[in-house]
Scaffold this motif. Structure first.
Motif, PDB file in Angstrom:
ATOM      1  N   ARG A 192       0.832  -1.210   0.000  1.00 16.74           N
ATOM      2  CA  ARG A 192       0.000   0.000   0.000  1.00 16.74           C
ATOM      3  C   ARG A 192       0.865   1.258   0.000  1.00 16.74           C
ATOM      4  O   ARG A 192       0.455   2.288  -0.532  1.00 16.74           O
TER       5      ARG A 192
ATOM      6  N   HIS B  83       3.772   1.279  -1.623  1.00 15.28           N
ATOM      7  CA  HIS B  83       4.253   1.341  -3.006  1.00 15.28           C
ATOM      8  C   HIS B  83       3.137   1.749  -3.971  1.00 15.28           C
ATOM      9  O   HIS B  83       3.407   2.321  -5.026  1.00 15.28           O
ATOM     10  N   ALA B  84       1.892   1.508  -3.592  1.00 10.46           N
ATOM     11  CA  ALA B  84       0.770   1.995  -4.407  1.00 10.46           C
ATOM     12  C   ALA B  84       0.724   3.517  -4.397  1.00 10.46           C
ATOM     13  O   ALA B  84       0.210   4.134  -5.332  1.00 10.46           O
ATOM     14  N   LEU B  85       1.290   4.133  -3.358  1.00 11.05           N
ATOM     15  CA  LEU B  85       1.350   5.605  -3.322  1.00 11.05           C
ATOM     16  C   LEU B  85       2.317   6.145  -4.360  1.00 11.05           C
ATOM     17  O   LEU B  85       2.087   7.209  -4.933  1.00 11.05           O
TER      18      LEU B  85
END
Lengths: 337, 337
Positions: free
Chosen positions: A238, A240-242
């Motif tokens: 989550r 790295h999703a940023l």
């Protein structure tokens, strides 16, 4: 003169974004494990005879931006101690070459320990943690060993780390898969700021962390390694999703990162409880119970050369020696926080 | 008997998540470009002599789950038309083998066109779009050519596609980089549902799409290809951030996806306006102005074999022929929506 040794740490609940750029007050709490295998040893002397700062890392002189950042940090120590002299700083990173794990965490924790003591300051570990924070956010946590929580706080006084479990009494262990990156990476400092400002998911990330801090602490108390690993893996993805959802979007993953993730998941599909986490670089760290170490190393060695797999149990907190090489913080000594 | 030809489409603002699983009502609007190079041709005959559905795709009999999905769709057509017979369905996908672009979009759009007409129904294109939606969400948009908007609506009557610009009067073009996947992929149906239920970022994604629909339509009206490309690229990355942030987190990227993204960004760093998008698979599609086609193909050919680079301008909407091979929808014919 004083010498300090501090270990790097890997976050199980990530720090990704500052509220205050200058004081390094983070947007969220975070939680990490200090690693025994990776550390920095730093000696500092404040010397009235010096006409400029003298800095070496691994016996190489440091100049330019690297030196500026260290001098800026030493200015804080000089301000706190009243000391006026320039310093000689000699630092050694005990991290495998090209590991991408030579993070600023152990560097600024060790520098905080050595410089503060060399300047005459006698700081509590909590105050050392606050001081280390000024150099690098993740250094805040590297003052302590084992599992460590960084309270985000709201100002310089309230933003510090605290140990959750300094000496682990269960088998939590990490393994770093060393992955080289040929490309210039986006620094975590720049990357997290871009996420704060441009990712439409950043507000939700703060809720993710608040929730993960609670469940992670409960999982630690329960010594539930699969739960710790699962929460850490989801939290990392989550984070790295940023980066993917920032503008411009980007990723720290490279081809080998994907291969490593797949290898960990394949082991898990075979019934071995192992999980991964990643930071602002392509390296993958595996989280598991030390009882499963051999099967995991054997499994990963099918894809990665054995010398690229570095096992590390939890490491200790900072150690500081005075000018007589007498240990004054860390080791078997008692201290208050 | 009737025959229909429908083209696949690539979303510039993605559809990722259903509100109603059965009726396929999406959570958000979406916007796509129909591609000239990739299409499906399907012939349908309802025949009282048949004792079971007979289905072929590329001259191979279809059975099992694939056949079930088509029969379920034909049941809707039978219910609408009052027709009772089984059907013979022969479908051909004109998509390079292993392209991962043989999406259900062109397949269900063509099936909707051929089956409805073969059953005696004479549907408007809007109603064809609603019918195609029942087979596959993205098929909703493949009824129309050029740039197409799918209004999410709130029920079967209000969820349909509409053309924004059927015949493009500017140079927007796409190029598909064909990337094979050796691994079993997570279907978009399953993947999007997992994102809706488990990604903490899903609520923000709906706001992202609402905003991107506005800016994308403005960019199309302005014929501003860099703006179209930039919005599409960010939108795609934010969709893929949903898969990373799902529980369990996963990615459709593979090693070659990362290589392709890097290649596109390198071209952009060289001053060529090109952008990428990806769907529920590893393939990368490049968005650009046809004036830059040669430089982009040359640039990508340094990394990918030329036969893996398929250029496609915008394609037309559905065409339907009756039993006398007379074109009754599409081509130069006029029709109301």
């Amino acid at each position: 003169m004083a010498t300090a040794k501090a270990h790097t740490n890997i976050a199980l609940v990530k720090y990704w974004g500052k509220k205050d750029q200058d004081l390094i007050i983070p947007q969220t709490d975070s939680l990490s494990m200090t690693l025994d295998e990776f550390y920095t040893t730093t000696r500092v002397v404040f010397d009235p005879a010096l006409t400029a700062e003298q800095i070496t890392v691994n016996d190489q002189p440091v100049t330019g931006k690297g030196a500026e950042r260290i001098t800026k940090f030493l200015d804080i120590v000089r301000q706190m101690s009243g000391r006026q002299d320039f310093a000689r700083v000699d630092s050694h990173n005990h991290v495998p070459t090209a590991a991408g794990l030579a993070s600023s965490a152990s560097a600024f924790a060790a520098l905080a320990g050595a410089a503060s003591r060399a300047s005459g300051l006698q700081l509590s570990r909590r105050d050392l943690s606050r001081l280390a924070r000024r150099g690098s956010g993740s250094a805040t946590r590297s003052i302590y060993g084992g599992l460590v929580e960084w309270h985000r706080g709201h100002d310089d006084a309230t933003s510090y780390a605290e140990p959750i479990m300094e000496k682990l009494d269960f088998g939590l262990e990490m393994l770093a898969i060393m992955i080289n990156t040929g490309r210039k990476k986006i620094s975590s400092r720049h990357g997290m700021q871009s996420s704060v400002i441009t990712s439409p998911y950043y507000a939700s990330w703060k809720e993710v962390v608040a929730n993960d801090m609670e469940t992670m602490k409960a999982a630690i108390q329960a010594k539930d390694i699969p739960a710790i690993g699962h929460i850490a893996e989801e939290n990392a993805l989550r984070m790295h999703a940023l980066t993917l959802s920032a503008d411009p979007g980007y990723t720290y993953f490279n081809n080998e990162t994907l291969t490593a993730i797949q290898a960990v998941r394949q082991l898990r599909d075979q019934g071995i409880n192992c999980y991964f986490t990643m930071d602002a670089g392509p390296n993958v760290k595996v989280i598991y119970d030390r009882r499963d170490r051999e099967r995991i190393v054997d499994g990963l060695a099918q894809t990665f050369a054995p010398e690229r797999l570095v096992v590390s149990p939890a490491g200790p907190g900072i150690e500081i020696w005075d000018e007589n090489n007498r240990l004054i913080i860390g080791g078997q000594l008692n201290f208050d926080y």
